[in-house]
Design a protein around this motif. Structure first.
Motif, PDB file in Angstrom:
ATOM      1  N   ALA A 158      -6.542  -3.460   3.046  1.00 36.61           N
ATOM      2  CA  ALA A 158      -6.262  -2.112   3.534  1.00 36.61           C
ATOM      3  C   ALA A 158      -5.588  -2.149   4.899  1.00 36.61           C
ATOM      4  O   ALA A 158      -4.656  -1.383   5.174  1.00 36.61           O
ATOM      5  CB  ALA A 158      -7.561  -1.312   3.607  1.00 36.61           C
ATOM      6  N   LEU A 163      -3.349   1.140   4.586  1.00 31.79           N
ATOM      7  CA  LEU A 163      -3.881   2.072   3.590  1.00 31.79           C
ATOM      8  C   LEU A 163      -4.559   3.262   4.260  1.00 31.79           C
ATOM      9  O   LEU A 163      -5.361   3.099   5.182  1.00 31.79           O
ATOM     10  CB  LEU A 163      -4.882   1.340   2.685  1.00 31.79           C
ATOM     11  CG  LEU A 163      -5.386   2.081   1.441  1.00 31.79           C
ATOM     12  CD1 LEU A 163      -4.243   2.329   0.469  1.00 31.79           C
ATOM     13  CD2 LEU A 163      -6.486   1.252   0.757  1.00 31.79           C
ATOM     14  N   LYS A 164      -4.246   4.456   3.792  1.00 32.29           N
ATOM     15  CA  LYS A 164      -4.810   5.679   4.352  1.00 32.29           C
ATOM     16  C   LYS A 164      -5.767   6.382   3.392  1.00 32.29           C
ATOM     17  O   LYS A 164      -6.758   6.974   3.824  1.00 32.29           O
ATOM     18  CB  LYS A 164      -3.684   6.662   4.707  1.00 32.29           C
ATOM     19  CG  LYS A 164      -2.642   6.122   5.672  1.00 32.29           C
ATOM     20  CD  LYS A 164      -3.182   6.011   7.063  1.00 32.29           C
ATOM     21  CE  LYS A 164      -2.073   5.642   8.041  1.00 32.29           C
ATOM     22  NZ  LYS A 164      -2.563   5.529   9.437  1.00 32.29           N
ATOM     23  N   VAL A 195     -10.820   4.467   5.428  1.00 26.66           N
ATOM     24  CA  VAL A 195      -9.867   5.252   4.640  1.00 26.66           C
ATOM     25  C   VAL A 195     -10.521   6.568   4.251  1.00 26.66           C
ATOM     26  O   VAL A 195     -11.735   6.732   4.347  1.00 26.66           O
ATOM     27  CB  VAL A 195      -9.440   4.510   3.350  1.00 26.66           C
ATOM     28  CG1 VAL A 195      -8.662   3.261   3.663  1.00 26.66           C
ATOM     29  CG2 VAL A 195     -10.654   4.203   2.468  1.00 26.66           C
ATOM     30  N   LYS A 196      -9.691   7.493   3.780  1.00 27.96           N
ATOM     31  CA  LYS A 196     -10.206   8.719   3.181  1.00 27.96           C
ATOM     32  C   LYS A 196     -10.269   8.536   1.668  1.00 27.96           C
ATOM     33  O   LYS A 196      -9.404   7.875   1.086  1.00 27.96           O
ATOM     34  CB  LYS A 196      -9.317   9.908   3.546  1.00 27.96           C
ATOM     35  CG  LYS A 196      -9.475  10.349   4.995  1.00 27.96           C
ATOM     36  CD  LYS A 196      -8.638  11.570   5.288  1.00 27.96           C
ATOM     37  CE  LYS A 196      -8.985  12.106   6.675  1.00 27.96           C
ATOM     38  NZ  LYS A 196      -8.818  11.122   7.733  1.00 27.96           N
TER      39      LYS A 196
END
Length: 348
Positions: A158, A163-164, A195-196
């Motif tokens: 990530a 990575l979001k 992350v979300k």
């Protein structure tokens, strides 16, 4: 016979009309149609995705067949890519369908493995957990990779990818097990990986969205509503959706579905995804007919049996009522009166 509306015709249609029956059916099944409810849900998702670390969990909830998966795979995926293009992140999100399993507990290893395999070229079997003993770092050399090792590998992946967001589709599979235990693990995972997480599913996900206060503080819910044919403005939008599909009918012989808008609204329960499925069923039957000529009997054949239809309607009525009660009404400062009141105070 219906004449296509030029402003709704897809640029690919001319080419598609010259292809095989299989190709035409597949193209229509994957045809994406924009509409107001989709735009509303998409805007809310993007707003919550850009918030700070206090927002971790985003739930996209709506009826089966409203178009949630299509939204995630197409409009949302494109929008998320554009959202972070200035940071030169090529793909800032991952789309992971949650799969069922026959184990007594949720198979986190399977889910973590799917995330890791999709996000990197590292074979999952190569993941090993490192343990430091004195000045020596030892790595497990068996095939039983641990959850801790998988998490660490996902965290590295990530970070390298920037990575979001991770999108979990078919998230109702989490509900086969203790929802409290699942959300505890998910909360820990989201914070460790930073992350979300977007969960996509039907009304069952309402059970996951509000487990306890610390989770609620980090959670936002995006309702994705169907169109209500009893409301004139929503019925007009639904009719526009019908016209968009009909204008891209990949046959020369086109039924006038717009004239049957009332029947289609009832049959699809106002869900655009369900409407698409009905029309695709009709198209498949027409393509298999001699000369690709449609007949009125095809309409009934494209719909579900009455018993199954009524069972689904009842679940949708109950689920949508709860969704509207809990999440459709914004806070008071989103009303005209609330905006006027706070504007006066904030500008004083």
């Amino acid at each position: 016979m219906y004449k296509r509306n030029p402003k709704f015709v897809h640029p690919e249609l001319v080419h598609v009309l010259s292809t095989s029956k299989t190709r035409r059916l597949s193209w229509f099944e994957n045809l994406n149609v924009s509409h107001s409810n989709l735009a509303t849900a998409l805007n809310d998702l993007l707003e919550y995705a850009q918030r700070g670390r206090n927002t971790r969990f985003i739930f996209l909830i709506g009826m089966t067949g409203v178009g949630k998966t299509s939204l995630a795979e197409n409009a949302l995926s494109t929008a998320l890519t554009v959202l972070w293009e200035e940071e030169e992140i090529e793909i800032p999100f991952m789309y992971v369908p949650v799969e069922t399993n026959d184990e007594p507990r949720f198979a986190w290893k399977n889910l973590y493995s799917a995330i890791l395999e999709q996000g990197s070229s590292i074979p999952v079997e190569s993941v090993r957990e490192g343990v430091c003993s004195g000045d020596i770092m030892r790595f497990s050399n068996n095939k039983r990779y641990t959850l801790a090792a998988l998490r660490k590998a996902i965290k590295r992946m990530a970070k390298e990818r920037g990575l979001k967001v991770i999108i979990f589709d078919e998230a109702y599979y989490f509900l086969r097990f203790s929802s409290l235990d699942v959300m505890d693990t998910v909360k820990s995972f989201a914070e460790q990986i930073d992350v979300k997480l977007i969960f996509i599913g039907s009304y069952e996900l309402l059970k996951l969205a509000a487990q306890y206060s610390i989770q609620i503080r980090r959670t936002e819910v995006v309702p994705f509503f169907r169109y209500d044919p009893k409301k004139k403005n929503e019925m007009r939008e639904f009719m526009t959706v019908i016209e968009k599909f009909t204008s891209n009918w990949p046959c020369d012989h086109i039924p006038n579905f717009l004239a049957a808008a009332d029947e289609l609204a009832v049959a699809s329960m106002g869900g655009v995804g369900q409407l698409s499925a009905i029309l695709a069923n009709f198209l498949g039957i027409q393509l298999r007919n001699k000369g690709e000529i449609w007949t009125p009997e095809m309409f009934g054949k494209a719909l579900k049996a009455t018993g199954l239809d009524e069972e689904m309607r009842e679940q949708i009525r109950e689920g949508e009522a709860e969704l509207r009660r809990k999440y459709a009404i914004k806070n008071g400062f989103c009303t005209n009166q609330g905006i006027a009141t706070i504007k006066e105070k904030l500008t004083s």
